[in-house]
Enzyme design. Structure first.
Site, PDB file in Angstrom:
ATOM      1  N   HIS A 370       0.792  -1.230   0.000  1.00  0.00           N
ATOM      2  CA  HIS A 370       0.000   0.000   0.000  1.00  0.00           C
ATOM      3  C   HIS A 370       0.819   1.272   0.000  1.00  0.00           C
ATOM      4  O   HIS A 370       0.263   2.361   0.086  1.00  0.00           O
ATOM      5  CB  HIS A 370      -0.928   0.053   1.217  1.00  0.00           C
ATOM      6  CG  HIS A 370      -2.017  -0.959   1.196  1.00  0.00           C
ATOM      7  ND1 HIS A 370      -3.274  -0.686   0.701  1.00  0.00           N
ATOM      8  CD2 HIS A 370      -2.046  -2.242   1.598  1.00  0.00           C
ATOM      9  CE1 HIS A 370      -4.030  -1.766   0.812  1.00  0.00           C
ATOM     10  NE2 HIS A 370      -3.304  -2.729   1.364  1.00  0.00           N
ATOM     11  N   LYS A 561      -8.393  14.200   4.745  1.00  0.00           N
ATOM     12  CA  LYS A 561      -7.533  13.017   4.734  1.00  0.00           C
ATOM     13  C   LYS A 561      -6.527  13.160   5.870  1.00  0.00           C
ATOM     14  O   LYS A 561      -6.438  14.218   6.491  1.00  0.00           O
ATOM     15  CB  LYS A 561      -6.791  12.909   3.396  1.00  0.00           C
ATOM     16  CG  LYS A 561      -6.079  14.204   2.969  1.00  0.00           C
ATOM     17  CD  LYS A 561      -5.361  14.059   1.631  1.00  0.00           C
ATOM     18  CE  LYS A 561      -6.252  14.187   0.426  1.00  0.00           C
ATOM     19  NZ  LYS A 561      -6.297  12.982  -0.379  1.00  0.00           N
ATOM     20  N   ARG A 562      -5.764  12.099   6.151  1.00  0.00           N
ATOM     21  CA  ARG A 562      -4.715  12.224   7.160  1.00  0.00           C
ATOM     22  C   ARG A 562      -3.749  13.345   6.784  1.00  0.00           C
ATOM     23  O   ARG A 562      -3.545  13.634   5.607  1.00  0.00           O
ATOM     24  CB  ARG A 562      -3.944  10.900   7.281  1.00  0.00           C
ATOM     25  CG  ARG A 562      -4.668   9.841   8.070  1.00  0.00           C
ATOM     26  CD  ARG A 562      -4.922  10.266   9.501  1.00  0.00           C
ATOM     27  NE  ARG A 562      -3.729  10.208  10.319  1.00  0.00           N
ATOM     28  CZ  ARG A 562      -3.500   9.299  11.265  1.00  0.00           C
ATOM     29  NH1 ARG A 562      -4.394   8.397  11.564  1.00  0.00           N
ATOM     30  NH2 ARG A 562      -2.376   9.332  11.965  1.00  0.00           N
ATOM     31  N   LYS A 567       0.984  14.615   1.278  1.00  0.00           N
ATOM     32  CA  LYS A 567      -0.375  14.935   0.818  1.00  0.00           C
ATOM     33  C   LYS A 567      -0.548  16.441   0.585  1.00  0.00           C
ATOM     34  O   LYS A 567      -1.515  16.888   0.005  1.00  0.00           O
ATOM     35  CB  LYS A 567      -1.413  14.419   1.819  1.00  0.00           C
ATOM     36  CG  LYS A 567      -1.418  12.886   1.939  1.00  0.00           C
ATOM     37  CD  LYS A 567      -2.448  12.410   2.948  1.00  0.00           C
ATOM     38  CE  LYS A 567      -2.365  10.929   3.261  1.00  0.00           C
ATOM     39  NZ  LYS A 567      -3.015  10.064   2.254  1.00  0.00           N
ATOM     40  N   THR A 669      -8.409   6.847  -1.855  1.00  0.00           N
ATOM     41  CA  THR A 669      -9.763   6.322  -1.996  1.00  0.00           C
ATOM     42  C   THR A 669     -10.768   7.446  -1.729  1.00  0.00           C
ATOM     43  O   THR A 669     -11.875   7.422  -2.260  1.00  0.00           O
ATOM     44  CB  THR A 669     -10.009   5.159  -1.016  1.00  0.00           C
ATOM     45  OG1 THR A 669      -9.472   5.521   0.265  1.00  0.00           O
ATOM     46  CG2 THR A 669      -9.356   3.885  -1.488  1.00  0.00           C
ATOM     47  N   LYS A 673     -14.465   8.752  -3.486  1.00  0.00           N
ATOM     48  CA  LYS A 673     -15.707   9.055  -2.768  1.00  0.00           C
ATOM     49  C   LYS A 673     -16.217  10.450  -3.117  1.00  0.00           C
ATOM     50  O   LYS A 673     -17.420  10.658  -3.289  1.00  0.00           O
ATOM     51  CB  LYS A 673     -15.479   8.919  -1.256  1.00  0.00           C
ATOM     52  CG  LYS A 673     -15.118   7.481  -0.847  1.00  0.00           C
ATOM     53  CD  LYS A 673     -14.547   7.402   0.569  1.00  0.00           C
ATOM     54  CE  LYS A 673     -13.874   6.046   0.796  1.00  0.00           C
ATOM     55  NZ  LYS A 673     -13.044   6.003   2.008  1.00  0.00           N
TER      56      LYS A 673
HETATM   57  C1  C3B Z   1      -2.934   4.058   2.219  1.00  0.00           C
HETATM   58  C2  C3B Z   1      -2.291   4.788   1.044  1.00  0.00           C
HETATM   59  O1  C3B Z   1      -1.611   5.913   1.501  1.00  0.00           O
HETATM   60  C3  C3B Z   1      -3.397   5.220   0.087  1.00  0.00           C
HETATM   61  O2  C3B Z   1      -2.838   5.815  -1.052  1.00  0.00           O
HETATM   62  C4  C3B Z   1      -4.223   4.007  -0.326  1.00  0.00           C
HETATM   63  O3  C3B Z   1      -5.343   4.418  -1.069  1.00  0.00           O
HETATM   64  C5  C3B Z   1      -4.706   3.245   0.900  1.00  0.00           C
HETATM   65  O4  C3B Z   1      -3.632   2.907   1.745  1.00  0.00           O
HETATM   66  C6  C3B Z   1      -5.428   1.963   0.542  1.00  0.00           C
HETATM   67  O5  C3B Z   1      -4.683   1.211  -0.369  1.00  0.00           O
HETATM   68  N1  C3B Z   1      -1.995   3.610   3.276  1.00  0.00           N
HETATM   69  C7  C3B Z   1      -2.403   3.747   4.586  1.00  0.00           C
HETATM   70  O6  C3B Z   1      -3.510   4.260   4.838  1.00  0.00           O
HETATM   71  N2  C3B Z   1      -1.608   3.304   5.602  1.00  0.00           N
HETATM   72  C8  C3B Z   1      -0.421   2.719   5.339  1.00  0.00           C
HETATM   73  N3  C3B Z   1       0.332   2.292   6.330  1.00  0.00           N
HETATM   74  C9  C3B Z   1       0.004   2.539   4.014  1.00  0.00           C
HETATM   75  C10 C3B Z   1      -0.815   3.010   2.986  1.00  0.00           C
END
Ligand code: C3B
Length: 835
Positions: A370, A561-562, A567, A669, A673
């Site tokens: 991921h 988002k986080r 980001k 994601t 949405k």
């Molecule tokens: C996240 C990624 O940062 C996103 O780009 C991705 O859409 C999602 O996973 C789902 O695949 N991510 C996360 O939330 N936590 C992590 N430790 C690694 C990836």
């Protein structure tokens, strides 16, 4: 008793779906489960009574499902994930049961406030962000597509912290989600397992004269499963989310207790239960803490033991065909220890020879990566690993030794390659590389968007992709339209369904039919009215929460988002300051009004991310109270962003900010949405943005910024932010404003760390993308003035998002990775001869 003999005969109040039955059931549960009568019942009592009423209806389907699995013995997928960010269950279960409206009516006829009852649910926030939420979307889709599956994870007593804002700073508060009880789970202490830690290993010769290994641990913990039913949409398939809770092993207490060491005994209990106490709040940043490895091993061991018990004991099947009946999907490297644990169970507990054990293991595991961020790639110091899991370290050395021999044969004299591919990193202090272990132990390795998979193969796992190209594949992420459209956007759902029927909820590609309404003036007007009404709701919420009055005709420009530097929430801030500077210089400037809305948490130890939150709030204070910019720009930070809240935010957006440095966001994601709910995206060519743009059309997407390959080129040459700062007067003015202490009541030191990183060493290239971002934001402002055209683009975004249903992702996993057949489950109370 034989399973076939079990007849589920439950009285009608527990299964019936008529409004009168539902009302009776709610009152009955209030009385018998909550032990309350209406005069003294609290809102929470009513919520519980309602939740149990819904749960009863799930349980019936759940038992039929598990009976069917017991009988048919289908191949199953086990989704192993350290995080499941489920969000509230009640509304979603009502949607999937198809009784949302009916239940609302029943509740209202009882004189209760349905919305207030939905609000009452404490959401299980057992995840940080995208990765945990993806796992939850996938559970919904697997059940909807009738795929026999189990989600395995940890029942954290405290999930992701609640976020408060004090003086503009994030403050973390423990998330006590279980304080009022959890009506959705059932504890199964009778199905607990023991998990060992520490100690040493011993070699011995078994009765057949074979050399075997015994692990003598120095402590043990018990894992108790808590099961939550996961119902699919418009189907009876009800799968299980099984979360493990750590408990002390009784027998261990006993010894100390008998010796008179009461405190020692209780101490052991406290120590054991610590294991599942709290979720690590770090998103894409590892800390290498021992407790985290303990958590990972704990849930992985319980889960694998559980699968083996089902396979061998319940179903009486030979362990040699384990991989034919189970496939395990590893959600990132967090459960990667499963490779070594399955080997241990097969070798040491089932007496299987190495080659066969390795064959079974490698035919069972599949790994999803991921992230490519180096700070997120898990590695454990060999010393720590060996002291906690001595037997696993031996097994890993053996796997590694055999593997590196193969590499040597294939690529003779390539020592560099050996060093890169080794599971053990020996470049300095020694570490176990979990990504290498997961890759080597799996029959399938995938990334989560086209670009991400490509970079994974080019970069982080390049050597593995070269050696085993057939194991690598892409599975672009998706999200469930049940939660993120039907549940969170009922108005839009109603409009869409009135035009094209409701099949789109199961088959999202059908949204394409909306394209034929784009030229329909009345449809466009209804579409616009709906967006406006939702924006008004959010505006009211903002007024209540933040005391800020916002203009609902302004562009709702949202980044939720986080918080992470990659980001680039701070790039968004630079745009805000630039607009502010323009308005200050020319108070009559005609700009399209905007409301900038932010939401998201920062990891508690991530100082820079926390400073960005502080900057947003500081800019908000200045901008929102400056009469010169009144009604043209407003800045809002909405605290405590979580699933419940996200459902309110996505539908209200006009513009979705997806502005990561190209190459850094694996997929995203939230981008999906927003777009499904008719927001337009301003974004870079990163992660799934690329595929979203391909689907919705370049003319319906605001693209800016460097490509991933340009980013690497610039970095290779040596990125020099100063050069942009000197050459770009607006950029310079924005940065100087922050530096001057203008947003920090004269404190010029406060934002120094942030500005310093941007000016001297920024790995995320904000300055390089600044002008392109500003230019495209200007285009956004202009485009918004043509409301009719904007609405066309908005409709086309929704109409063309079919690809991004998690149903599509799961269908691809099923067909190309798991090779599992769907298994239809009989509906309750109906004659059915499927089996
Ligand atoms: C996240 C990624 O940062 C996103 O780009 C991705 O859409 C999602 O996973 C789902 O695949 N991510 C996360 O939330 N936590 C992590 N430790 C690694 C990836």
């Amino acid at each position: 008793m034989q399973t076939e003999d079990i007849q589920i005969r439950i009285e009608d109040d527990r299964t019936g779906l008529e409004i009168e039955t539902l009302k009776r059931a709610i009152l009955d549960n209030l009385f018998y489960i909550q032990g309350k009568f209406p005069e003294i019942a609290t809102l929470n009592d009513y919520y519980m009574a309602l939740a149990y009423t819904v749960r009863d209806r799930l349980i019936h389907r759940w038992l039929i499902s598990s009976q069917t699995y017991t009988k048919v013995q289908p191949r199953e997928v086990c989704y192993l994930s350290a995080e499941f960010l489920m969000g509230p269950h009640l509304g979603n279960n009502l949607i999937n049961l198809g009784i949302y409206d009916r239940m609302r009516q029943a509740v209202q006829e009882l004189g209760l406030n349905f919305e207030a009852l939905l609000e009452q649910e404490e959401e299980p926030g057992l995840g940080n962000g995208g990765l945990g939420r993806l796992a939850a979307c996938y559970l919904d889709s697997m059940a909807t597509l009738d795929i026999p599956s189990v989600g395995y994870g940890i029942r954290y007593e405290f999930g992701i912290f609640d976020q408060d804002i004090h003086d503009g700073w994030q403050v973390e508060i423990t998330d006590k989600w279980l304080k009022n009880g959890n009506p959705w789970e059932i504890a199964r202490p009778e199905w607990a397992f023991e998990v060992k830690f520490g100690g040493r290993t011993e070699r011995y010769t078994d009765e057949k004269g074979r050399s075997r290994v015994k692990w003598i641990p120095d402590r043990m913990v018990q894992g108790v499963p808590y099961d939550t039913p996961i119902l699919g949409y418009e189907t009876s398939s009800t799968n299980t989310l099984r979360l493990w809770s750590a408990q002390a092993v009784e027998s261990f207490d006993f010894r100390a207790f008998n010796a008179g060491d009461y405190y020692g005994a209780v101490g052991n209990k406290v120590f054991s239960e610590n294991l599942s106490k709290v979720l690590y709040p770090n998103d894409e940043q590892i800390q290498g803490k021992q407790l985290r490895l303990e958590q990972q091993y704990f849930f992985v061991s319980c889960s694998l033991q559980d699968m083996i018990r089902t396979h061998c004991d319940r179903r009486g099947l030979p362990i040699s065909i384990f991989h034919e009946k189970f496939t395990v999907q590893l959600n990132d490297t967090h459960p990667a220890i499963a490779v070594a644990e399955l080997m241990r169970l097969l070798l040491d507990e089932h007496g299987i020879e190495w080659d066969q054990a390795w064959h079974i293991t490698q035919s069972t595991m599949a790994y999803t990566n991921h992230t490519l961020l180096p700070e997120a790639l898990e590695r454990w110091a060999v010393g720590l690993f060996g002291s906690l899991l001595p037997r696993h370290l031996e097994i890993i050395y053996e796997i590694n030794g055999r593997f590196l021999n193969e590499v040597r044969l294939r690529y003779p004299k390539d020592d560099e390659r050996i060093r890169r591919m080794s599971i053990i990193d020996e470049s300095g202090d020694r570490y176990v590389r979990m990504a290498n272990l997961a890759t080597l132990g799996s029959y399938s390795i995938n990334g989560v968007a086209e670009l991400h998979t490509q970079l994974l193969k080019q970069d982080v796992l390049h050597d593995f992709a070269e050696m085993y190209p057939e194991r690598f594949n892409n599975k672009t992420n998706g999200v469930t339209p049940r939660r993120f459209m039907v549940l969170s956007n009922p108005r839009l759902t109603k409009l869409i369904t009135s035009k094209i029927g409701d099949h789109w909820i199961r088959n999202l590609q059908e949204l394409r039919q909306l394209e034929s309404f784009v030229e329909d003036l009345e449809f466009r007007s209804e579409w616009r009215q709906i967006k406006l009404a939702i924006k008004r709701d959010l505006a009211n919420y903002i007024q209540e929460q933040n005391g800020i009055e916002v203009n609902v005709d302004s562009i709702f420009d949202i980044q939720a988002k986080r918080f992470h530097e990659y980001k680039r929430q701070h790039l968004n801030v630079l745009h805000i300051i630039t607009l502010y500077n323009r308005l200050k210089a020319n108070p009559n400037l005609d700009i399209t009004p905007r409301t900038f809305i932010f939401g998201g948490k920062a990891a508690p130890g991530y100082q820079m991310a926390k400073l960005i939150i502080k900057l947003i709030n500081s800019v908000a204070d200045v901008v929102n109270s400056d009469p010169d910019v009144r009604d043209r720009i407003k800045v809002v930070f909405l605290k405590d962003y979580n699933v419940k809240f996200a459902q309110r935010v996505y539908p209200a957006a006009d513009l979705s900010e997806q502005i990561s440095t190209a190459g850094k966001e694996a997929s995203g994601t939230g981008n999906m949405k927003f777009s499904m709910n008719g927001a337009l995206t301003i974004g870079t060519l990163d992660g799934a943005n690329i595929e979203i743009r391909e689907e919705v059309g370049a003319e319906n997407f605001f693209l800016f910024g460097l490509t991933a390959s340009k980013v690497s080129q610039i970095k290779a040459k040596g990125y020099d932010p100063m050069q942009y700062y000197i050459a770009n007067s607006e950029l310079k003015a924005a940065i100087d404003r922050i530096n001057s202490g203008f947003f920090s009541k004269g404190d010029t030191a406060l934002f120094k760390p942030l500005v310093g990183s941007l000016m001297y060493q920024d790995p995320y290239l904000l300055f390089a993308d600044y002008q392109s971002y500003i230019d495209v934001q200007t285009q956004v402002g202009e485009a918004y003035r043509d409301q009719d055209h904007w609405t066309r683009m908005s409709i086309l975004n929704t109409a063309r998002m079919g690809k991004f249903s998690s149903d599509r992702s799961i269908r691809e996993y099923v067909k190309e990775v798991w090779k599992i057949d769907p298994l239809k489950i009989c509906p309750p109370n109906e004659p059915c001869s499927i089996h």
